[in-house]
Write an enzyme that holds these catalytic residues in place. Structure first.
Site, short mmCIF file in Angstrom:
data_model
loop_
_atom_site.label_atom_id
_atom_site.label_comp_id
_atom_site.label_asym_id
_atom_site.label_seq_id
_atom_site.Cartn_x
_atom_site.Cartn_y
_atom_site.Cartn_z
CG ASP A 253 -2.19 -1.28 0.95
OD1 ASP A 253 -1.83 -2.16 0.23
OD2 ASP A 253 -2.94 -1.02 2.16
CE LYS B 144 -5.42 2.41 2.86
NZ LYS B 144 -4.12 0.86 3.59
CE LYS C 206 -6.94 -1.20 2.80
NZ LYS C 206 -4.99 -1.91 3.36
#
Length: 212
Positions: A89, A151, A180
């Site tokens: 991430d 995300k 996400k």
């Protein structure tokens, strides 16, 4: 709907202890969550604890500000993978995006994508710091650079995931990339609303409570 499989069970606090990280892994095992999400220093520790499970080891890169150099993010990524990370991430260079330096943002996502090899790459755009047009552009750049997810948030800025932001992100990426949602998700109802808006993964430190 298997809600447990939406959850990246997360502990990113700087003061997290080995005991707390072990507890995170035990909870992930008990609830069969999708992943644990931890700082890079804990990747090998979690990998060793969860190697006999299907739970993914997710870590954060350029976290939480995104202001590291591209080469630093690439090194962090390679180091995390060597230690057992399955999912990365990364935080984009938010200042570069906001001033229109799209080549820089694209190139760093692309280089981290290459460093990830076959691992999953999620691109954190920190929606609370962006306008709607900037959210759209960030999603387009992540898509162009062949990331797997976009995300919403680090959870360390001024706000976290919002249903309206997830809907906007979904309108851009459609079914070409996953989403996400993370940051401040505090109730079962909020999690369901984010999933309905298009979220495929939920990053939260409250995973055990949210699925009850």
């Amino acid at each position: 709907m298997e809600l447990n499989k939406y959850i990246d069970h997360t502990l990113l606090k700087p003061e997290a202890s080995a005991r707390q990280i072990k507890q995170l892994c035990l909870q992930a095992r008990e609830n069969d969550f999708a992943a644990v999400c931890i700082n890079p220093t804990w990747v090998k520790f979690c990998h060793d604890l969860l190697k006999d499970t299907t739970i993914k080891i997710c870590t954060v890169i350029g976290f939480p500000l995104g202001a590291n150099t591209c080469s630093t993010k690439v090194y962090e990524t390679k180091d995390a993978i060597e230690n057992g990370a399955d999912e990365i991430d990364m935080v984009i260079n938010i200042g570069a995006l906001k001033e229109g330096n799209y080549d820089l943002v694209y190139n760093e996502i692309k280089e981290v994508r290459e460093a990830c090899q076959t691992r999953v790459l999620k691109v954190i755009i920190e929606t609370c710091l962006l306008s709607e047009d900037e959210i759209i552009k960030a999603c387009q750049l992540a898509l162009q650079a062949k990331a797997d997810f976009v995300k919403t948030s680090t959870g360390f800025s001024t706000a976290g995931a919002k249903v309206s932001d997830v809907k906007l992100m979904k309108s851009v990426v459609e079914d070409k990339m996953l989403i996400k949602a993370s940051g401040g998700i505090s109730s079962h109802e909020e999690m369901l609303a984010l999933i309905a808006a298009g979220a495929n993964r939920i990053g939260t430190s409250r995973g055990v409570d949210l699925i009850k």
